[in-house]
Design an enzyme around this catalytic site. Structure first.
Site, mmCIF file in Angstrom:
data_model
loop_
_atom_site.group_PDB
_atom_site.id
_atom_site.type_symbol
_atom_site.label_atom_id
_atom_site.label_comp_id
_atom_site.label_asym_id
_atom_site.label_seq_id
_atom_site.Cartn_x
_atom_site.Cartn_y
_atom_site.Cartn_z
ATOM 1 N N ILE A 80 33.895 47.327 46.960
ATOM 2 C CA ILE A 80 34.678 46.536 45.998
ATOM 3 C C ILE A 80 33.980 46.687 44.658
ATOM 4 O O ILE A 80 32.753 46.546 44.571
ATOM 5 C CB ILE A 80 34.783 45.062 46.431
ATOM 6 C CG1 ILE A 80 35.542 44.234 45.391
ATOM 7 C CG2 ILE A 80 33.424 44.448 46.713
ATOM 8 C CD1 ILE A 80 35.826 42.789 45.829
ATOM 9 N N SER A 81 34.738 47.019 43.643
ATOM 10 C CA SER A 81 34.145 47.340 42.344
ATOM 11 C C SER A 81 33.454 46.127 41.746
ATOM 12 O O SER A 81 33.811 44.987 42.009
ATOM 13 C CB SER A 81 35.235 47.815 41.387
ATOM 14 O OG SER A 81 35.963 48.864 41.965
#
Lengths: 238, 788
Positions: free
Chosen positions: A86-87
């Site tokens: 997840i960024s």
């Protein structure tokens, strides 16, 4: 009289179990951390109010694995399984701002992952189409988005290299999984006047983040933004 | 043969094999710079053993024979268990910056990795203490064993996969334990020694630890693609090559955004788990997108009949040349496995000749001339941007290299170099400056001979010594415009013209303008640029190192200081190693010394520690500098490491053994000679390398050994003569000397690397000479200790 008040109060207290009180405290803490995260992002230079408000609303901790929930609001990427991540929140905010999103815009996202970026875009008010190559991730993201109230997000388990031709053209395209080149399909599905944000370069490792803009006449230009780390963009069904 | 020196030699051989192969293992399992850091710090085990023995040595000296036997027996067990345990530690190096508990796992990793080094060091140290009358034989055996180990480690990688080769180190060391059984050992030792031998043999045949590749590297990611399958795999000292067919994999560096065609099936190529390029399905199938790659801009000038592709990799640029009508293509590739994968099966393509060689040796030796010499962007830009190659020597992209490629050109020929575009631009800027510099040094006018073009992801620099004509410039501009690529510089341009791919500033135009205006102008630009982009020479072959303090301001100005670790990881790993080594040296050497040694003994200990610390530093500094220069001569750092290590260690071993037979009246004299020879090598070696570069590899290897021999022999003397002069037969003093030498060697590695990075290998050799000189003075002023 006062006995009734005390009794009523005690009864109400009894209804709110320790577990519930504990959960409320946890949620309050997450909210505090979320607001602090957004404040930091604002200091770093993201100014778009729609983006910042969306980040304040979307519970990032619901999109990360349980073992990382306490880290959910740190400004760094987190593993979500299957070799994906997840960024980091700043990058989500920056990419969203770069797209100049507004309510009603039709946005294609390639690389659903956990669904966090899609949730942010939906929270802004965009009409979101998101594509995920890994079936397990697609299914878990879809279930999560439904549970959290983002049922309007359209998710497809598909090959991101070919975009979503049936729903094209798009006002904006956001790619959250890195590719070694810019897929021609994504450019052709971008509306004139549209913007695409995509990390390109090495498939694994640090890449450049570029902004692709298509003019009203259809000419495509790019602008290099900043280095960023992303997982690869995959093509082909799994 | 005496048992103890044999045991020392075998344990040393096994440990050196372990050290070399462990670096490879960690470079694959994690990343190169992390491997450097982890193993560099773990080698503190050498020094820790000295401190430990110094603290308990004298009182328990009677137990030294038993300790020696146990150390020799437990070392192979540690060599077996250490890598198996290390790969099971759930360390995620990418989370170090955000999860402090990961550092506890790092400490655990260091402890696990250090065990074999500590064990092996104890073997040598205890043997020295027991054979104090003839330290030369014991220390010489350690050198000789290590030298053999260096050669073995390279040979093993040709014969065995890495996990098995690593276990073989335990087998070698186990024979050392067996050799000691001829001496008086505790009753339980033979059981453990034979068990260790059998276990090592069994594990070599059937490894207990498998190769675990970081999930963040290219190989596991591509293998997770739908339909992916591994189609080829091979091990060699040059690397672990894997080819993977995956329908989802595509590699098209900087492909024009106007390309609308198909993508052919491509096979992904990996080296040590990192993406190295693609095998373009054999030359018979030229990908349609080839003409839309920025690296094809040289073909805008028309057909290039004879093309040389340097560092050809999987053959994409070879296919590109064939697709543009080349009649003869010479593909130069260092790794034989890669060349084998890239070349089509027989009967092949008569137009293509694959040469397995490094690019510089090829350029020095060939008499052919070409219409185009091209170098494509190897692998992906991730490593370039992340600075993981900052510490790696690369002789393919120095100014000397570019001059060599320009000499390969026919009249009208073109040199084309394509690199990934990082943000802020670094490597392409250096290439522009270096190419202009090379043209100028060869007497050509850079302002007429240079073209620079960029896409959204790559930069291509063209150099034509004869100069580009107006019609050629027009052809290039038309070709690039059709593909929406920007031309930053061409003869006659007066202002930036980029319209398709905007950078923050027209850096490439500015770099080209300044570099073509003259040498002073070029240097001034490089000085003012936030990153170090000055061209690199063969004396300082680090063309992927860009960090300087001003660069920190560039990143901090963007408000995301955390990006810095992604940008120059290699250099940060160096500083991290140095910092950790200094802390550990303080904790495990200085503090124990202050505790154990009474105040009246400290001046003597200081002299002792200083001397052995200095020679430890000088040995490693000279070794590193010579490895670097001989990498150019031999064509690959792996061969250089193997040859230099083996040559130095064997030579030093012989020198140590000889010193037992010679009573040196002036023990400082060998050090003075060493200082002189080191200084001479610093001044002359690189010139000698250039002079013999065109000779065949066996001749080059022979020349390298001949240059090394005198230095190597002399380098075996200081430790032993120092022991006699400063430590005598005092076991505790011997142990302190060992500890100081061990810690200095570990601290020296990052310091020497920094000197090489910033000042070059010649300066490093001169620094080693200076340190040997200081050590000579120290020894000269010392008095021999009395009997203890």
């Amino acid at each position: 009289m006062w006995l009734r008040v005390v009794g009523l109060g005690g009864g109400l207290l009894a209804l709110v179990s320790p577990a519930t009180r504990g959960q409320a405290a946890v949620e309050a803490r997450f909210r505090t951390e979320r607001l602090a995260m957004v404040s930091a992002i604002e200091v770093y230079g993201v100014r778009d109010r729609l983006t910042l408000d969306a980040l304040r609303r979307v519970p990032r901790h619901e999109f990360v694995p349980d073992e990382y929930r306490t880290d959910a609001y740190g400004d760094h990427p987190l593993p979500i399984g299957y070799g994906q991540t997840i960024s980091q929140p700043y990058i989500v905010a920056y990419m969203t701002e770069m797209l100049r999103v507004a309510p009603g815009m039709k946005v294609l996202e390639v690389g659903t992952g956990s669904g966090y970026q899609a949730a942010v875009l939906a929270s802004v008010g965009c009409d979101v189409y998101t594509v995920e190559i890994f079936q397990a991730l697609a299914e878990s993201a879809e279930a999560r988005l439904q549970r959290l109230g983002y049922a309007g997000v359209r998710l497809r388990h598909a090959d991101g290299h070919f975009g979503w031709p049936e729903a094209a053209p798009f006002d904006a395209v956001i790619v959250t999984a890195a590719a070694g080149y810019v897929p021609p399909a994504l450019i052709s599905q971008l509306k004139p006047g549209g913007r695409m944000v995509i990390p390109v370069g090495s498939v694994y490792g640090v890449q450049n983040l570029i902004l692709v803009q298509k003019s009203a006449e259809g000419a495509v230009t790019t602008e290099n933004l900043l280095p960023v780390r992303f997982v690869p963009m995959l093509s082909g069904l799994r | 043969m005496p048992a103890r020196p044999v045991a020392v030699a075998l344990v040393a051989a096994g440990t050196l094999v372990y050290e070399v192969l462990l670096v490879r293992l960690f470079a694959i399992a994690q990343f190169h710079h992390f491997a450097y850091m982890a193993i560099g710090v773990a080698m503190l085990g050498f020094g820790v053993s000295g401190s430990a023995l110094a603290l308990v040595g004298k009182p328990g000296a009677a137990r030294n024979p038993a300790r020696l036997a146990w150390s020799a027996t437990l070392t192979p067990i540690a060599l077996l268990l250490s890598p198996a345990l290390a790969t099971r530690i759930p360390l995620d190096a990418t989370q170090l910056a955000v999860h402090p508990h990961q550092w506890l796992l790092v400490v655990l990793l260091y402890a696990v990795l250090a065990l074999p080094f500590a064990g092996a060091a104890l073997v040598t140290l205890l043997a020295l203490a027991l054979e104090a009358q003839r330290p030369g034989l014991t220390y010489g055996a350690s050198f000789l064993g290590s030298g053999v180990g260096a050669l073995l480690s390279i040979a093993l990688l040709w014969l065995l996969p890495l996990p098995q080769a690593l276990s073989f180190s335990a087998l070698i060391a186990a024979f050392g334990a067996i050799a000691l059984l001829r001496t008086d050992v505790p009753r339980a030792v033979p059981v453990f020694a034979w068990t260790a031998l059998i276990a090592a043999a069994a594990v070599t045949a059937r490894p207990i630890s498998r190769l675990h590749v970081s999930p963040y590297k290219g190989l596991p990611q591509v293998e997770a693609f739908p339909g992916a399958r591994r189609v080829a795999e091979s091990w060699s000292p040059l690397g672990w090559v894997v080819a993977v067919d995956a329908p989802a994999f595509r590699f098209a560096p900087g492909l024009s955004l106007t390309y609308e065609g198909e993508f052919p099936p491509q096979t992904a190529l990996f080296l040590d788990g990192e993406l190295s390029g693609t095998v373009a399905g054999g030359q018979a199938m030229v990908p349609a997108f080839a003409d839309w790659l920025p690296s094809s801009v040289a073909y805008a000038l028309g057909t290039r009949e004879r093309v040389a592709v340097i560092a050809a990799g999987g053959g994409l640029e070879v296919s590109n040349a064939l697709g543009h009508g080349a009649g003869q293509v010479t593909a130069v590739e260092l790794l034989p496995e890669v060349a084998r994968l890239a070349a089509p099966p027989p009967p092949g393509d008569a137009r293509v000749r694959w040469i397995v060689q490094d690019g510089r040796s090829f350029a020095a030796r060939t008499t052919d001339r070409y219409d185009l010499v091209t170098i494509g962007p190897e692998g992906g830009p991730g490593n370039t941007i992340a600075g993981v190659r900052a510490l790696s020597e690369d002789f393919l992209h120095t100014t000397d290299a570019y001059r060599a490629y320009l000499r390969l050109l026919r009249d009208g020929g073109v040199l084309a170099i394509t690199r990934w575009l990082s943000v802020p631009p670094r490597e392409p800027v250096r290439v522009v400056l270096a190419v202009a510099d090379a043209l100028r040094r060869d007497g050509h006018a850079p302002d007429q001979a240079l073209v620079v073009a960029h896409s959204w992801a790559t930069v291509t620099v063209l150099a034509k010594p004869n100069g580009f004509t107006a019609s050629e410039v027009a052809s290039i501009r038309a070709w690039t415009a059709q593909r929406q690529l920007d031309v930053d510089w061409y003869p006659g341009v007066t202002a930036p013209t980029a319209q398709f791919h905007r950078l923050d500033q027209p850096v490439l135009f500015l770099a080209a303008r300044q570099s073509t205006a003259g040498e002073d102008s070029s240097r001034g630009f490089a000085r003012r640029y936030p990153f170090d982009v000055a061209p690199r020479s063969d004396a300082r072959p680090y063309p992927h190192h860009f960090l300087r303090p001003a660069a920190l301001q560039v990143f901090l100005a963007r408000g995301r200081g955390e990006w810095l670790p992604f940008s120059e990881w290699g250099v940060l790993a160096l500083f991290a190693t140095l910092a950790q080594s200094l802390v550990a040296a303080f904790a495990f050497l200085i503090v124990p010394a202050l505790v154990a040694v009474p105040p009246h003994g400290r001046p003597g200990l200081l002299r002792l520690a200083s001397y052995f610390g200095l020679i430890g530093f000088a040995y490693l500094a000279a070794e590193l500098a010579i490895i670097q220069q001989l990498s150019l001569l031999l064509g690959h750092p792996v061969y250089a490491v193997g040859l230099v290590l083996a040559g130095l260690l064997v030579g030093s071993g012989l020198g140590s053994i000889w010193s037992d037979r010679q009573a040196l009246k002036k023990p400082w004299l060998p050090l003075a000679l060493l200082a002189t020879v080191s200084a001479l090598l610093g001044a002359l070696l690189l010139h000698a390398v250039h002079a013999v570069q065109a000779t065949p590899l066996p001749a080059r290897a022979g020349a390298a050994l001949a240059a090394l021999a005198p230095l190597a022999f002399l380098m075996g003397l200081p430790f032993v003569t120092g022991l006699r002069r400063l430590a005598g037969t005092d076991g505790a003093r011997i142990a302190w000397a060992w500890a100081a030498n061990g810690f200095a060697s570990v601290v020296a590695a990052p310091v020497a690397a920094l000197i090489a990075l910033e000042a070059g290998s010649q300066t490093l050799l001169l620094a080693a000479a200076g340190v040997y000189g200081v050590a000579a003075l120290l020894l000269r002023s010392a008095h021999q200790p009395g009997p203890s």
